[in-house]
Design a protein around this motif. Structure first.
Motif, short mmCIF file in Angstrom:
data_model
loop_
_atom_site.label_atom_id
_atom_site.label_comp_id
_atom_site.label_asym_id
_atom_site.label_seq_id
_atom_site.Cartn_x
_atom_site.Cartn_y
_atom_site.Cartn_z
N SER A 251 66.21 -24.09 -54.11
CA SER A 251 64.94 -23.40 -54.30
C SER A 251 65.06 -21.92 -53.96
O SER A 251 65.83 -21.53 -53.06
N PHE A 252 64.33 -21.08 -54.70
CA PHE A 252 64.30 -19.65 -54.41
C PHE A 252 62.99 -19.07 -54.96
O PHE A 252 62.30 -19.70 -55.75
N TRP A 253 62.65 -17.90 -54.50
CA TRP A 253 61.49 -17.18 -54.99
C TRP A 253 61.94 -16.21 -56.08
O TRP A 253 63.01 -15.62 -55.99
N MET A 254 61.10 -16.00 -57.10
CA MET A 254 61.41 -15.06 -58.16
C MET A 254 60.18 -14.24 -58.51
O MET A 254 59.05 -14.75 -58.51
N ASP A 255 60.39 -12.95 -58.81
CA ASP A 255 59.28 -12.10 -59.23
C ASP A 255 58.58 -12.71 -60.44
O ASP A 255 59.24 -13.13 -61.40
N GLU A 256 57.27 -12.72 -60.41
CA GLU A 256 56.49 -13.26 -61.51
C GLU A 256 56.71 -12.47 -62.80
O GLU A 256 56.68 -13.04 -63.89
N THR A 257 56.96 -11.18 -62.67
CA THR A 257 57.15 -10.31 -63.83
C THR A 257 58.37 -9.41 -63.62
O THR A 257 58.94 -9.34 -62.53
N GLU A 258 58.75 -8.74 -64.67
CA GLU A 258 59.75 -7.68 -64.55
C GLU A 258 59.19 -6.57 -63.66
O GLU A 258 57.97 -6.36 -63.60
N SER B 199 53.84 -16.48 -53.68
CA SER B 199 53.96 -15.80 -52.39
C SER B 199 52.93 -14.69 -52.33
O SER B 199 52.27 -14.39 -53.33
N GLU B 200 52.81 -14.03 -51.20
CA GLU B 200 51.83 -12.97 -51.05
C GLU B 200 52.22 -11.71 -51.82
O GLU B 200 51.38 -10.85 -52.07
N ASP B 201 53.50 -11.58 -52.18
CA ASP B 201 53.94 -10.36 -52.85
C ASP B 201 54.29 -10.58 -54.32
O ASP B 201 55.17 -9.92 -54.87
N GLY B 202 53.61 -11.53 -54.96
CA GLY B 202 53.76 -11.68 -56.40
C GLY B 202 55.01 -12.38 -56.85
O GLY B 202 55.51 -12.11 -57.95
N MET B 203 55.52 -13.29 -56.05
CA MET B 203 56.68 -14.08 -56.45
C MET B 203 56.24 -15.53 -56.64
O MET B 203 55.20 -15.95 -56.10
N VAL B 204 57.00 -16.29 -57.41
CA VAL B 204 56.70 -17.70 -57.59
C VAL B 204 57.89 -18.52 -57.10
O VAL B 204 59.04 -18.08 -57.15
#
Length: 350
Positions: free
Chosen positions: A75-82, A40-45
């Motif tokens: 399906s859902f989006w998750m932050d790429e990092t902590e 996503s545009e805000d660093g989620m996968v």
């Protein structure tokens, strides 16, 4: 022992269910197969929908993880990092938010999670602070966690080791000393939420059911460290063979098959689920459903606590002390408290 520390060690569920099981490396398994990663545009996968076995049937695990049960996920989006110190700093700057560790403890709330009749600590002890990992200089009994966890007045996300410390140079490290309501507040500000335990474990396993680690069956495939954990004799001798003594900058290790970094090790990660020590027995039909009218969670080792599930282990997971650096590993953490080895990441509905 200091009265404040005694109370905090009762309240905080840190490193429960530890054991001295040694890890074996008899199998050489391939690292998780890679999927096409959608960002996503805000660093989620994007985590694709599917089904998987949650928990484990391995005997070299803890009872709270067994048995494995089949679950389905949308399906859902998750932050790429902590969530990092930089990201949390932006949230605080824009909102003026003050974390629980920076506030005077509320005795009326605290005593709800203590045995009846527990005396109130002195006003001198009831000051803002948090639990900090403080390794001893020599070998100690592993049954007494107060020998390496210390209640430090003034410790907070801004001052992770206490007054005099800061996050300069750690901008890209995961934020710590965050309580559940702090993480929820950040998630709401970011237009996200905390993951359920099922979502978190599904994302960590990344399509490789029935394998011990998030990357396969071997802790160090081809001799490569895959996560920030503890090497040496816990808790006094940290060899830092993976390159890090404490937390590591996010993305210091290879991502899993879904493109997520540090799902294992670095810091424990919060989920939105209340902790239930026999959750999988209930899901498999081998125990009655939890009566939420009596209690929100169930932990016979800490019956008065209100705990949320944390996942993934941390930089303090050592093979001579605990084996929580696996996707199925889980434990409870007091929802009103943070420590120097617990952080979080967020998700968003697809």
């Amino acid at each position: 022992m200091h009265s404040k520390l005694l109370i905090k060690l009762i309240i905080f569920s840190i490193l429960l269910h530890s054991c001295s099981t040694k890890e074996s490396e008899t199998k050489e398994a391939p690292i998780s197969s890679q999927h096409e990663v959608v960002y996503s545009e805000d660093g989620m996968v994007l985590i694709p929908a599917g089904e998987f076995y949650m928990g484990t049937d391995e005997m070299e695990s803890y009872p709270v993880e067994r048995p494995a049960v089949k679950r389905q996920i949308k399906s859902f989006w998750m932050d790429e990092t902590e969530v990092t110190n930089t990201q949390f700093s932006q949230f605080v700057e824009e909102t003026g938010y003050v974390t629980l560790a920076e506030k005077i403890p509320d005795w009326e709330e605290m005593k709800k999670q203590l045995p009846p009749g527990t005396p109130k600590p002195s006003d001198e002890d009831m000051q803002p602070g948090s639990l900090v990992f403080s390794p001893p200089s020599h070998e100690v009994p592993l049954q007494d966690i107060s020998l390496w966890w210390k209640w430090v007045l003034g410790a907070s996300w801004k001052h992770p080791e206490g007054p005099g410390s800061n996050i300069e140079g750690k901008e890209n490290h995961p934020v710590v000393h965050i309580a559940y309501e702090d993480a929820e507040a950040y998630a709401k500000w970011a237009g996200k939420r905390l993951p359920t335990e099922t979502e978190w474990e599904y994302a960590a396993k990344a399509g490789i059911d029935h394998q011990r680690y998030a990357w396969g069956d071997t802790f160090k495939p081809r001799g490569k460290f895959m996560a920030n954990t503890f090497q040496g004799k816990f808790p006094h001798e940290n060899l830092s063979e993976d390159g890090f003594e404490g937390t590591a900058p996010v993305k210091s290790f290879a991502p899993n098959g879904y493109g997520l970094y540090d799902m294992i090790g670095n810091v424990w990660e919060m989920t939105s689920d209340w902790f239930d020590a026999i959750k999988f027995q209930r899901l498999s039909g081998n125990a009655p459903a939890l009566d939420s009218s009596i209690s929100l969670c169930y932990n016979p080792s800490n019956p008065y606590a209100l705990e949320k599930v944390i996942k993934g282990g941390s930089f303090l997971c050592a093979d001579d002390y605990c084996i929580n650096y696996r996707p199925s590993a889980r434990q409870g953490q007091d929802y009103e408290s943070g420590t120097s080895n617990i952080g979080f990441r967020c998700v968003r509905d697809f």
